[in-house]
Write a protein that holds these residues in place. Structure first.
Motif, short mmCIF file in Angstrom:
data_model
loop_
_atom_site.label_atom_id
_atom_site.label_comp_id
_atom_site.label_asym_id
_atom_site.label_seq_id
_atom_site.Cartn_x
_atom_site.Cartn_y
_atom_site.Cartn_z
N ALA A 1 62.81 43.73 -2.33
CA ALA A 1 61.84 44.77 -2.68
C ALA A 1 60.44 44.40 -2.19
O ALA A 1 59.71 45.24 -1.65
CB ALA A 1 61.84 44.99 -4.19
N GLU A 2 60.06 43.13 -2.35
CA GLU A 2 58.76 42.68 -1.85
C GLU A 2 58.68 42.80 -0.32
O GLU A 2 57.66 43.22 0.23
CB GLU A 2 58.53 41.22 -2.25
CG GLU A 2 58.33 41.01 -3.75
CD GLU A 2 58.16 39.54 -4.08
OE1 GLU A 2 58.06 38.73 -3.14
OE2 GLU A 2 58.13 39.20 -5.28
N ARG A 3 59.79 42.44 0.34
CA ARG A 3 59.81 42.56 1.80
C ARG A 3 59.63 44.01 2.23
O ARG A 3 58.85 44.32 3.15
CB ARG A 3 61.13 42.02 2.34
CG ARG A 3 61.29 42.14 3.85
CD ARG A 3 62.75 42.06 4.24
NE ARG A 3 63.51 43.15 3.62
CZ ARG A 3 64.84 43.23 3.63
NH1 ARG A 3 65.55 42.26 4.20
NH2 ARG A 3 65.46 44.25 3.05
N ASP A 4 60.34 44.92 1.58
CA ASP A 4 60.24 46.33 1.95
C ASP A 4 58.84 46.87 1.73
O ASP A 4 58.31 47.64 2.55
CB ASP A 4 61.26 47.15 1.16
CG ASP A 4 62.70 46.80 1.53
OD1 ASP A 4 62.89 46.19 2.61
OD2 ASP A 4 63.61 47.13 0.75
N GLU A 5 58.22 46.47 0.63
CA GLU A 5 56.84 46.92 0.37
C GLU A 5 55.88 46.36 1.42
O GLU A 5 54.97 47.06 1.88
CB GLU A 5 56.42 46.47 -1.04
CG GLU A 5 57.14 47.20 -2.16
CD GLU A 5 56.68 46.71 -3.52
OE1 GLU A 5 55.74 45.88 -3.55
OE2 GLU A 5 57.26 47.15 -4.54
N ARG A 6 56.10 45.09 1.79
CA ARG A 6 55.23 44.48 2.79
C ARG A 6 55.39 45.14 4.16
O ARG A 6 54.42 45.37 4.88
CB ARG A 6 55.55 42.98 2.88
CG ARG A 6 54.62 42.21 3.81
CD ARG A 6 54.83 40.72 3.69
NE ARG A 6 56.19 40.33 4.05
CZ ARG A 6 57.13 39.97 3.18
NH1 ARG A 6 56.87 39.96 1.89
NH2 ARG A 6 58.35 39.62 3.59
#
Length: 372
Positions: free
Chosen positions: A97-102
């Protein structure tokens, strides 16, 4: 036969000790929580939940226990492995999820920004003018011919009736290519596109109708009207019954297409080794059409109030050139011309300084449009 070892104490097997299992579980959970990205989490998963992880090795020890002890040990180790597996899943979901937001932030495209901040390139006007000039003659039925820029002296001079003592052969006019031993190589940077005449006659079946645009080289200093590297458009016709009148018609058609209909042309007697008779070609000034001649109140910058503009040289192909190319001058005749492409560009678009054409200033090139 001995009886089963029912008195075996699993607590004595160190990897299965409750404190040791708890330690391995806590160590795994801490490593999982500390993983900062998916690549690091993968390494943690292999170290603490893989086949060679401490908990996996402890699980293998259960098989050596007596039946009465297996259930409790299995429950203890299995619970720890489930907790570690669940922690890995949760941490992976969080990191994804953090990767997708980044990615959404870092790779975001602002569609409201101007899309044309980087201007399109433009072809150099010399290229487009040369192609336009060639197209005029292609429309008359001519073909395009090419030749090397590094040329043998025989093609550049001898075959074109330049005598051995002709001034054009000296270093004042010609770039000579040095041989491997530092001596004469018999090779030059071509001083005109006329060598293509001979190459066309040697390689093509008669009759020949060709034009050859190309780059040429002479030992001139770069100034407002001269350059050591410049471009010419060579034209050649060799056929039966060709006369100077056919040449005049082709030149008139070219001038009309490039500069406007109704412009007169004239031939002035001249000399070129490869044509006889030879002539300089002038066209009527396309700006003032001769009206500025003798009128000091209305000078013309294009023709300097002379009424005429020189555009090139021409003439009937010298029989010696035909013989050098293996053509019978008793059967065939022809004519040739050479037109300056830089000169044509300067006249057609009012370019005053040769420096503008060679310095690569985008402001000069872009003024002629972004033609593809």
């Amino acid at each position: 036969m001995s009886a089963p070892n029912n008195s075996f104490d699993p607590v004595e097997v160190t990897p299965l000790h409750p404190d040791e299992v708890a330690r391995m579980r806590e160590e795994a959970l801490a490593a999982i929580a500390a993983a900062q990205d998916l690549a690091e989490l993968k390494e943690v998963r292999l170290a603490h939940a893989g086949d060679r992880s401490p908990l996996a090795l402890a699980n293998r020890e259960i098989g050596a226990l007596p039946p009465a002890a297996k259930a409790e040990a299995g429950k203890r180790v299995g619970g720890a492995r489930r907790d570690v597996g669940q922690a890995v899943k949760e941490r992976q979901a969080a990191l994804e999820a953090e990767r997708d937001e980044r990615v959404l932030v870092e790779e975001r495209v602002d569609v409201t920004l101007p899309w044309d901040r980087t201007p399109r390139g433009a072809r150099h006007p010399l290229t487009t003018v040369a192609e336009r000039m060639a197209d005029v003659f292609v429309g008359m039925g001519f073909e395009i011919a090419e030749g090397p820029e590094v040329e043998a002296e025989w093609f550049n001079f001898d075959a074109l009736n330049f005598q051995p003592d002709h001034p054009a052969r000296t270093m004042q006019d010609t770039f000579f290519v040095e041989g491997p031993d530092g001596g004469d190589s018999g090779v030059v940077m071509r001083t005109h596109t006329s060598p293509v005449q001979v190459r066309a006659l040697l390689s093509r079946e008669l009759p020949v109708y060709v034009v050859a645009p190309g780059k040429t080289f002479r030992t001139d200093e770069l100034d407002a009207t001269h350059s050591p590297v410049f471009h010419q458009l060579e034209g050649l016709v060799v056929d039966k019954g060709i006369t100077m009148a056919h040449l005049r018609g082709a030149i008139d058609a070219f001038v009309g297409s490039m500069f406007g209909e109704g412009l007169r042309t004239r031939f002035r007697a001249s000399y070129f080794p490869f044509t006889e008779p030879s002539a300089e070609v002038d066209m009527e000034c396309f700006v003032c059409r001769g009206a500025s001649v003798g009128d000091p109140d209305n000078p013309c910058r294009t023709c300097s109030s002379e009424g005429w503009i020189e555009i090139g040289g021409c003439g009937v192909v010298n029989p010696r050139v035909l013989v050098a190319a293996g053509v019978d001058p008793e059967v065939y005749s022809g004519w040739a011309f050479g037109l300056g492409i830089e000169r044509t560009l300067m006249f057609a678009h009012g370019v005053r300084d040769m420096h503008d054409m060679v310095e690569g200033d985008i402001r000069f090139t872009s003024a002629f449009g972004s033609e593809n």
